[in-house]
Design a protein around this motif. Structure first.
Motif, PDB file in Angstrom:
ATOM      1  N   ALA A 160      19.777 -11.011 -13.301  1.00  0.00           N
ATOM      2  CA  ALA A 160      20.980 -10.690 -13.911  1.00  0.00           C
ATOM      3  C   ALA A 160      21.279 -12.335 -14.616  1.00  0.00           C
ATOM      4  N   ARG A 161      21.159 -13.550 -13.732  1.00  0.00           N
ATOM      5  CA  ARG A 161      21.431 -14.702 -14.224  1.00  0.00           C
ATOM      6  C   ARG A 161      20.194 -15.422 -14.887  1.00  0.00           C
ATOM      7  N   CYS A 162      20.358 -16.243 -15.779  1.00  0.00           N
ATOM      8  CA  CYS A 162      19.318 -16.529 -16.692  1.00  0.00           C
ATOM      9  C   CYS A 162      18.475 -17.715 -15.728  1.00  0.00           C
ATOM     10  N   LYS A 163      17.080 -17.316 -15.905  1.00  0.00           N
ATOM     11  CA  LYS A 163      16.063 -18.445 -15.211  1.00  0.00           C
ATOM     12  C   LYS A 163      16.336 -18.291 -13.746  1.00  0.00           C
ATOM     13  N   ALA A 164      16.620 -17.421 -13.203  1.00  0.00           N
ATOM     14  CA  ALA A 164      16.876 -17.401 -11.734  1.00  0.00           C
ATOM     15  C   ALA A 164      15.820 -16.608 -10.888  1.00  0.00           C
ATOM     16  N   LEU A 165      14.575 -16.348 -11.739  1.00  0.00           N
ATOM     17  CA  LEU A 165      13.582 -15.655 -11.071  1.00  0.00           C
ATOM     18  C   LEU A 165      12.346 -16.660 -11.139  1.00  0.00           C
ATOM     19  N   SER A 166      11.819 -16.805  -9.744  1.00  0.00           N
ATOM     20  CA  SER A 166      10.760 -17.757  -9.359  1.00  0.00           C
ATOM     21  C   SER A 166      10.099 -16.988  -8.285  1.00  0.00           C
ATOM     22  N   CYS A 167       8.641 -16.631  -8.705  1.00  0.00           N
ATOM     23  CA  CYS A 167       7.885 -15.954  -7.566  1.00  0.00           C
ATOM     24  C   CYS A 167       6.357 -16.424  -7.685  1.00  0.00           C
ATOM     25  N   SER A 168       5.771 -16.078  -6.773  1.00  0.00           N
ATOM     26  CA  SER A 168       4.140 -16.107  -6.880  1.00  0.00           C
ATOM     27  C   SER A 168       3.649 -14.566  -6.600  1.00  0.00           C
ATOM     28  N   VAL A 169       2.558 -14.631  -7.258  1.00  0.00           N
ATOM     29  CA  VAL A 169       1.786 -13.049  -7.538  1.00  0.00           C
ATOM     30  C   VAL A 169       0.551 -13.346  -7.031  1.00  0.00           C
ATOM     31  N   ARG A 170       0.029 -12.448  -6.268  1.00  0.00           N
ATOM     32  CA  ARG A 170      -1.355 -12.450  -5.736  1.00  0.00           C
ATOM     33  C   ARG A 170      -1.949 -10.960  -5.660  1.00  0.00           C
ATOM     34  N   LEU A 171      -3.289 -10.887  -5.838  1.00  0.00           N
ATOM     35  CA  LEU A 171      -3.938  -9.561  -5.440  1.00  0.00           C
ATOM     36  C   LEU A 171      -5.062  -9.637  -4.369  1.00  0.00           C
ATOM     37  N   ARG A 172      -5.281  -8.561  -3.767  1.00  0.00           N
ATOM     38  CA  ARG A 172      -6.197  -8.862  -2.562  1.00  0.00           C
ATOM     39  C   ARG A 172      -6.467  -7.619  -2.204  1.00  0.00           C
ATOM     40  N   SER A 173      -7.867  -7.439  -1.534  1.00  0.00           N
ATOM     41  CA  SER A 173      -8.352  -6.121  -0.994  1.00  0.00           C
ATOM     42  C   SER A 173      -8.754  -6.041   0.107  1.00  0.00           C
TER      43      SER A 173
ATOM     44  N   LEU B 147     -11.208  -4.445   0.846  1.00  0.00           N
ATOM     45  CA  LEU B 147     -12.948  -4.366   0.765  1.00  0.00           C
ATOM     46  C   LEU B 147     -13.460  -5.899   0.451  1.00  0.00           C
ATOM     47  N   ARG B 148     -14.651  -5.916   0.172  1.00  0.00           N
ATOM     48  CA  ARG B 148     -15.118  -7.175  -0.131  1.00  0.00           C
ATOM     49  C   ARG B 148     -14.939  -7.543  -1.397  1.00  0.00           C
ATOM     50  N   ALA B 149     -14.079  -8.519  -1.682  1.00  0.00           N
ATOM     51  CA  ALA B 149     -13.634  -8.788  -3.117  1.00  0.00           C
ATOM     52  C   ALA B 149     -13.294 -10.219  -3.111  1.00  0.00           C
ATOM     53  N   ASN B 150     -13.117 -10.878  -4.218  1.00  0.00           N
ATOM     54  CA  ASN B 150     -12.512 -12.009  -4.690  1.00  0.00           C
ATOM     55  C   ASN B 150     -11.434 -12.110  -5.803  1.00  0.00           C
ATOM     56  N   ALA B 151     -10.633 -13.046  -5.740  1.00  0.00           N
ATOM     57  CA  ALA B 151      -9.493 -12.769  -6.628  1.00  0.00           C
ATOM     58  C   ALA B 151      -9.523 -14.521  -7.563  1.00  0.00           C
ATOM     59  N   GLU B 152      -9.573 -14.380  -8.680  1.00  0.00           N
ATOM     60  CA  GLU B 152      -9.471 -15.507  -9.596  1.00  0.00           C
ATOM     61  C   GLU B 152      -8.141 -15.490 -10.606  1.00  0.00           C
ATOM     62  N   ALA B 153      -7.671 -16.593 -10.650  1.00  0.00           N
ATOM     63  CA  ALA B 153      -6.421 -16.539 -11.538  1.00  0.00           C
ATOM     64  C   ALA B 153      -6.827 -17.507 -12.972  1.00  0.00           C
ATOM     65  N   ILE B 154      -6.557 -17.058 -14.070  1.00  0.00           N
ATOM     66  CA  ILE B 154      -6.769 -17.890 -15.139  1.00  0.00           C
ATOM     67  C   ILE B 154      -5.677 -17.763 -16.133  1.00  0.00           C
ATOM     68  N   GLY B 155      -4.931 -18.686 -16.323  1.00  0.00           N
ATOM     69  CA  GLY B 155      -3.969 -18.574 -17.385  1.00  0.00           C
ATOM     70  C   GLY B 155      -2.733 -17.842 -16.807  1.00  0.00           C
ATOM     71  N   ASP B 156      -2.498 -16.607 -17.611  1.00  0.00           N
ATOM     72  CA  ASP B 156      -1.323 -15.789 -16.980  1.00  0.00           C
ATOM     73  C   ASP B 156      -1.963 -14.400 -16.364  1.00  0.00           C
ATOM     74  N   SER B 157      -3.048 -14.674 -15.769  1.00  0.00           N
ATOM     75  CA  SER B 157      -3.938 -13.357 -15.468  1.00  0.00           C
ATOM     76  C   SER B 157      -4.530 -13.655 -14.151  1.00  0.00           C
ATOM     77  N   ILE B 158      -4.646 -12.525 -13.314  1.00  0.00           N
ATOM     78  CA  ILE B 158      -5.481 -12.610 -12.138  1.00  0.00           C
ATOM     79  C   ILE B 158      -6.409 -11.283 -12.216  1.00  0.00           C
ATOM     80  N   VAL B 159      -7.796 -11.737 -11.942  1.00  0.00           N
ATOM     81  CA  VAL B 159      -8.888 -10.637 -11.921  1.00  0.00           C
ATOM     82  C   VAL B 159      -9.167 -10.661 -10.374  1.00  0.00           C
ATOM     83  N   LEU B 160      -9.010  -9.367  -9.989  1.00  0.00           N
ATOM     84  CA  LEU B 160      -9.487  -9.142  -8.619  1.00  0.00           C
ATOM     85  C   LEU B 160     -10.953  -8.378  -8.656  1.00  0.00           C
ATOM     86  N   SER B 161     -11.961  -8.566  -8.273  1.00  0.00           N
ATOM     87  CA  SER B 161     -13.167  -7.940  -8.298  1.00  0.00           C
ATOM     88  C   SER B 161     -14.053  -7.704  -6.973  1.00  0.00           C
TER      89      SER B 161
END
Length: 865
Positions: free
Chosen positions: A197-210, A212-226
């Motif tokens: 509700a308050r302007c610019k009050a939101l800060s966080c980290s986002v990640r994907l994991r599995s 299973l056997r997998a790797n995550a890579e972050a590029i720009g504003d995206s994450i690819v978990l494969s």
């Protein structure tokens, strides 16, 4: 939007006018009524909500679009969302048939029919088994770590069934934070909206994991978990030193990918080397998640290259990124509500919604909450339409929600009741489209099943057994292990049972093209196998052998437990049913007259149902004592429910014997699992006993329901406790700590939803029964939108035991027999024809609405002419 008072008054006036008209004049009046917008009831008490985050996976809240599923925990400092994709399974197509099985089949039949050597037959059946199923695998997990700390106020997490949106709200340091999560069918993405509700009050980290056997890579504003799924997953109930194995070979374990993109109008998005992204100084963040696997078809190796899988996961995310959140949400709402709002049940007590759902569940034993039962009914419909949509896989043992690499019973399609029970409510609860995934799976299974019938048994037609996986395994599992009891592993009659679903879909829809092109070829193939599976019983008749009463055992003449016999009651019920359905389809389609006549002749040689020494419907052809009198399976009661051959009106003697069997089962601790208790509710409903049905429904809520309304299946010692509770040996506890540890198994949710529908409306046995099992405790209530066989949609209202009103909408022409509730009779139904036992016959026209009224049964009441 609620209808205006003026329009609502007009509709009531028009309805009253129509109910006074002869049926022959109602078609024109109904056409006028059809042009007036009909009010949708206010959807009260349609949310599960809590004052705390979920402590464990089985407390989280589910969203899904049939293909993608998510479980939302709702943490404050850290959000956790478990992810699934319906085609992510271990393994690949393989050889599972057993060429030597046909030689052992001859020996089994000789042992049972000629020698009555039941123990030898049990051992011989194990030699006819093949490998175990593969497993449904978890996709991964989204974790969001917030930088605002965990000291929150005014916390609330909820799942609104009417919108299919999970929401988390709370305040930290005077600022309000909100999360909304939904899985979109139109856009094929999971959407998470974070806002402050308050302007610019939101800060966080986002990640994907599995896991299973997998790797995550972050590029720009995206994450690819494969990653890659295992090429083999040993069932969780088997010990193995190496239960999960991976292979680098293409197709031996499929590739999978998850693509996440973050959109924010304010703030900064930064990719990190560890595969996460950090969002700083935002007011709103939209996360869009897409997923794909290397699955191609059930009979093809899942060898899609990883780059193609990633591209498939990215495609819906890229498409949705050009759409505003409000547009995504509106498309999602429109799609969901077209299905969900077809049915509405009101049992009163809406004020209970002011309490959190966990408190309502935990307090149910001390204060039964009828509104919670209605919410449970709607939750079952919600789970079905969010885990089974056209083009997806069918709902498995956990729908589409699973967090384990070795899930309970591999989270497969267990076909000696469980997958069938998943779809018991699909037609009655007006979700016919959601039946399609099961129907398509059965079509696939019939192809593999022809090979199994030929290789394993040397006969034509198709068959399937106890377990089915993504690869449509049709042969018996077990690997010959002593653990692999024939009473479940060698059950060879799941094909006819699955065929019932194809036939039921036709009965509800009347779609002859579907019957001709899809259902009949599969049903005919199943009937063909059944004819060839039968063997001479040595007395001039035909019987099945080996035959089991699923998962139950009997006391053999030597006093020891045995499993395999000949001509079990469930086998005979399934054979009679598939033969009858196949013959009816032959007449409707004007084809295969000779085959239909042959089936009729074979049917006449089948054993008859028998009543045993306790007055019970016998479970086996011989009146054996049950080795497990409290067994959770009640397969010999199939012809009562989900079949429809035995009814209290058509076969009162056999119905009374079935009731005796049910009473014996329950008195000995049966129905101690959620799905089994759901079956008991359905059986009581079919027997017309609403009070016992409600008692069982209450037991289901107390013994087998989690705080998120998930059905719970007890394990180990807790199963024994549940058996004691179910039999009344010990009063079930209401405190959270006293509930047995359990796993999630979705069939109990679906089975209980279907059973509640059976309490309200039944349409088997050639008649449509209004409130056939309405408990005395339910004084006033109403239901809207249930479906009856023959193309009817029905609304029913009960007013304090004084009046029952029904509105019937016909989607096709026909003549129907209607039965009033017990103790009632139809009143002022001009143009109807009276039948036996207070029934009436009504001829209906397509597109026309009819109004029926029932009053207490007493002398002098005017009924149909």
């Amino acid at each position: 939007m609620p209808i205006s008072v003026t329009r609502r008054s007009f509709i009531r006036t028009l309805s009253a006018l129509m109910s006074s008209l002869p049926l022959s004049l109602r078609a024109s009046a109904a056409s006028l009524a059809g042009k007036v917008p009909i009010a949708t009831p206010e959807l009260q008490d349609m949310a599960l909500w809590y004052r705390e985050p979920a402590e464990q996976w089985t407390d989280a809240l589910p969203v899904g679009n049939g293909r993608l599923g998510a479980m939302i925990f709702g943490g404050v400092a850290s959000e956790r969302i478990s992810l699934n994709e319906d085609t992510l399974w271990s393994g690949s197509p393989r050889a599972w048939n057993n060429p030597g099985a046909k030689d052992h089949l001859k020996i089994v039949r000789e042992m049972v029919i000629e020698k009555q050597d039941y123990h030898g037959a049990d051992q011989e059946c194990r030699k006819m088994q093949g490998p175990f199923n593969q497993a449904y695998e978890p996709l991964g997990e989204l974790q969001i770590d917030f930088e605002h700390g965990d000291e929150s106020k005014a916390y609330r997490r909820s799942l609104d069934l009417d919108s299919a949106i999970s929401t988390v709200t709370y305040a930290v340091k005077g600022s309000q934070f909100t999360r909304e999560t939904f899985a979109s069918v139109p856009d094929q993405v999971i959407v998470v909206r974070l806002s402050a509700a308050r302007c610019k009050a939101l800060s966080c980290s986002v990640r994907l994991r599995s896991p299973l056997r997998a790797n995550a890579e972050a590029i720009g504003d995206s994450i690819v978990l494969s990653g890659k799924a295992p090429n083999n997953s040993v069932p969780n109930y088997l010990h193995s030193d190496n239960p999960i194995t991976y292979s680098d070979d293409s197709g031996k374990g499929m590739f999978f990918a998850v693509v996440l993109t973050a959109k924010t109008a304010q703030g900064k998005v930064e990719a990190r080397p560890d595969g996460s992204i950090r969002i700083a100084g935002a007011s709103e963040v939209i996360l869009m998640i897409g997923a794909a696997t290397g699955y191609r078809k059930y009979n093809e190796m899942p060898a899609t290259p990883l780059d193609m899988v990633i591209a498939a996961a990215r495609k819906p995310v890229d498409a949705a990124s050009g759409t505003s959140y409000n547009q995504l949400k509106e498309r999602h709402l429109d799609d969901h509500r077209k299905l969900f709002r077809r049915v509405y049940l009101d049992l009163g007590g809406q004020e209970a919604a002011r309490q959190p759902t966990d408190e309502r569940v935990n307090g149910f034993e001390q204060k039964p909450d009828m509104a919670l039962l209605a919410l449970y009914f709607h939750f079952g419909r919600y789970l079905l339409l969010t885990s089974s949509r056209p083009g997806t896989q069918p709902a498995n043992l956990q729908g589409i929600w699973n967090a384990n690499i070795r899930p309970p019973w591999s989270s497969n399609w267990t076909s000696n009741i469980n997958v069938q029970m998943n779809y018991w409510p699909v037609e009655t609860c007006n979700l016919s489209e959601c039946h399609q995934p099961l129907i398509e799976m059965v079509r696939d299974l019939s192809v593999n099943g022809r090979q199994t019938a030929e290789v394993n048994y040397g006969v034509s037609g198709w068959c399937s057994h106890h377990n089915i996986d993504l690869w449509r395994q049709s042969a018996p599992v077990g690997e010959g292990l002593q653990f692999a009891d024939p009473t479940w592993a060698n059950f060879a009659m799941s094909g006819p049972w699955l065929c019932q679903h194809l036939w039921e879909h036709y009965l509800f829809t009347g779609d002859k093209d579907y019957l001709a092109t899809t259902a009949y070829p599969v049903i005919k193939g199943g009937a063909e196998f059944c004819v060839n599976w039968l063997t001479n019983d040595g007395k001039g008749g035909l019987t099945t052998c080996p035959s089991v009463s699923t998962e139950n055992t009997f006391v053999a003449p030597d006093g020891k437990s045995a499993q395999v016999s000949a001509g079990g009651t469930m086998d005979i019920a399934l054979l009679r049913e598939i033969f009858d359905n196949c013959q009816q389809a032959s007449v409707i389609l004007g084809t295969d007259k000779d085959f239909a006549a042959h089936l009729a002749g074979v049917r006449r040689r089948l054993p008859q149902y028998q009543i045993g020494k306790y007055g019970q419907l016998q479970e086996w052809s011989v009146d054996f004592d049950e080795n497990q009198p409290g067994q959770r399976h009640m397969s010999h009661l199939y012809p009562v429910y989900p079949g429809g051959e035995i009814t209290p009106h058509s076969m009162p003697r056999l119905a009374a014997a079935a009731r005796k069997s049910l009473e014996r089962r329950l008195a000995n601790g049966g129905a101690y699992t959620g799905w089994s208790r759901a079956w008991a509710i359905g059986l009581w409903a079919r027997l017309g006993d609403g009070d016992h049905a409600l008692d069982s429904l209450k037991m289901l809520m107390v013994n087998s329901t989690g705080i998120n309304l998930f059905d719970q299946h007890p394990f180990g010692e807790s199963m024994t406790k549940a058996m004691q509770r179910s039999s009344g040996a010990k009063s079930p506890g209401s405190n959270k700590e006293e509930r047995p540890s359990a796993i999630f198994q979705i069939d109990g949710n679906f089975g209980a939803t279907a059973a509640i529908a059976e309490m309200l409306l039944q349409s088997h046995g050639g008649e449509i029964a209004l409130l056939p099992a309405w408990p005395a405790e339910w004084k006033t209530g109403s239901v809207r939108g249930l479906r009856a066989r023959g193309g009817l949609e029905v609304d029913i209202t009960s007013r304090a035991g004084e009046k029952v009103l029904a509105t019937v909408r016909a989607s096709r022409r026909g003549e129907h027999s209607f039965r009033p509730p017990a103790g009632f009779q139809f009143v002022n139904i001009a143009g109807a024809v009276s039948g036996p036992d207070s029934t009436i016959k009504v001829s209906v026209e397509q597109g026309t609405t009819y109004h029926l009224q029932c009053g207490p049964h007493y002398a002098g009441t005017e009924v149909g002419k």
